[in-house]
Design an enzyme around this catalytic site. Sequence first.
Site, PDB file in Angstrom:
ATOM      1  CE  LYS A  10      -4.228  -1.985   1.773  1.00 36.12           C
ATOM      2  NZ  LYS A  10      -3.799  -3.387   2.017  1.00 36.12           N
TER       3      LYS A  10
HETATM    4  C1  LIG Z   1      -4.417  -4.460   1.325  1.00 37.20           C
HETATM    5  C2  LIG Z   1      -3.638  -5.725   1.186  1.00 37.20           C
HETATM    6  C3  LIG Z   1      -4.022  -6.730   0.262  1.00 37.20           C
HETATM    7  C4  LIG Z   1      -5.283  -6.633  -0.576  1.00 37.20           C
HETATM    8  O1  LIG Z   1      -5.231  -5.628  -1.537  1.00 37.20           O
HETATM    9  P1  LIG Z   1      -6.568  -5.084  -2.223  1.00 37.20           P
HETATM   10  O2  LIG Z   1      -6.161  -3.937  -3.034  1.00 37.20           O
HETATM   11  O3  LIG Z   1      -7.488  -4.702  -1.086  1.00 37.20           O
HETATM   12  O4  LIG Z   1      -7.157  -6.200  -3.022  1.00 37.20           O
HETATM   13  C5  LIG Z   1      -3.204  -7.841   0.134  1.00 37.20           C
HETATM   14  N1  LIG Z   1      -2.099  -7.995   0.886  1.00 37.20           N
HETATM   15  C6  LIG Z   1      -1.712  -7.066   1.792  1.00 37.20           C
HETATM   16  C7  LIG Z   1      -0.495  -7.308   2.597  1.00 37.20           C
HETATM   17  C8  LIG Z   1      -2.461  -5.901   1.971  1.00 37.20           C
HETATM   18  O5  LIG Z   1      -2.068  -4.983   2.876  1.00 37.20           O
END
Ligand SMILES: *Cc1c(COP(=O)(O)O)cnc(C)c1O
Length: 473
Positions: free
Chosen positions: A115
């Site tokens: 993120k």
């Molecule tokens: C947020 C997250 C996901 C999922 O991503 P999306 O965009 O919500 O599908 C997967 N793995 C980790 C470690 C995350 O923080």
Amino acid sequence: MNLSYVSTRGAMEPAGFSEILLAGLAPDGGLVVPRDYPQIDPAALESWRALDYRGLAFEVLSRYATDIEPGELRALIDRTYTAQAFGSDEITPVIELEPGLHLLRLSNGPTLAFKDVAMQLLGNLFEYVLAREGRELNVLGATSGDTGSAAEYALRGKRNVRVFMLSPDGRMSPFQRAQMYSLLDPNIFNIAIDGVFDDCQDLVKAVSADFAFKTRYSIGSVNSINWARVAAQVVYYFKAYFAVTTDHQGTVSFSVPSGNFGDVLAGHIARMMGLPIARLVVATNENDVLDEFFRTGSYRVRGLGETFETSSPSMDISKASNFERFIYDLLERDPDRLASLWLHLERDGAFDLAGSAEFAALERFGMVSGTSRHADRIATIRNTRARYGIVVDTHTADGLHVAQRYREPGVPMVCLETAQPVKFAAAIREALGVEPPRPEAVAGLEERAQRFTRMPADLRLLKRFVAERCVAR
Ligand SMILES: *Cc1c(COP(=O)(O)O)cnc(C)c1O
């Protein structure tokens, strides 16, 4: 030429990138999407091959942020994607696990999860647009770990921005808690609520429902439906494509651990722009709303009792908040049909496209799916270390597990690494019997000084806390 943005439900005046940057949902309740996807032809694509991450990010993002002056945008990108923040100038390195199988490392940012890649840019974009417009923004959010810390690390120290982040007191891992609470920046307010995550989320919803308060104190959010976050994630699909191909002859597949469908949606957009992607593998955990849809055509939102707490907690979702954008494309961008489908969804908690012409034509989008369970991810963590000498986290393991089913000769499969194993130490101990490797940057994290405010789950206290720290309009 200016790209304008519209709502998936059709009832929003077209708006520019800077206008939609700070907004959440479209006024009609839909999600904001670009009116058209910019098209990259094969010649242009090849001309990007030699670019570094920042150059590539500029090429992609300048096609979306058309109302930000190119020189400004380039400067924002150059300030965001540095070796200092992301561990190397590659920003998102790709490594080969074995011929035809690759790992796209997205978790070398400040909070060790993917993120950061989008959120770090968002922080700089927010600061730029707020300064330009003489505005302030007070971000209010609830977190059970990952998203909140990525937002705080992106917005710490930014001018005209404050962050009020609610988290459930005593219910995060010591690592997660330390990651957030050790931020001492004066514009970051961590609020530990006496309750569970849902209590935090209910408080945020209650504040947001108070339109007068929200306007008076410029309350906003940074959730995963933010378009700029999705656009920033498109970049690394291009980056990985160049890393595993030598010319534009072949295609590439991606396997993406999915929760709210933001990450894999970015892959879909890269594909719609012309990137030669064969398959996009949507990998879910036990919370398999998305897998069910791609298998059956039925989309059924889960109730609280049906949403499981798993060892890949960042994918523990009851519905996928970005999914509406994909369905909009699946319905050939017909806002009326989309709106009636979502009306149905809000009324019945489900819709079913089984038997429809659109669902039959799903294949043209290359989306396939699969579910990975606790035992699968533990086994995958073990196998990955045994075979390749690499420790992956639980979410990445879900993606690796489901990817196996969709590998094809001659098509490289790129698995997205979404977090570092140190964030999910318990599962690593279970799989490998050892502590996960700890990156230098987080050495001694739990011992650092922490600053946070404890508060009962009381709306009036929360509003007073926020009001006392903000400038009213
Ligand atoms: C947020 C997250 C996901 C999922 O991503 P999306 O965009 O919500 O599908 C997967 N793995 C980790 C470690 C995350 O923080």
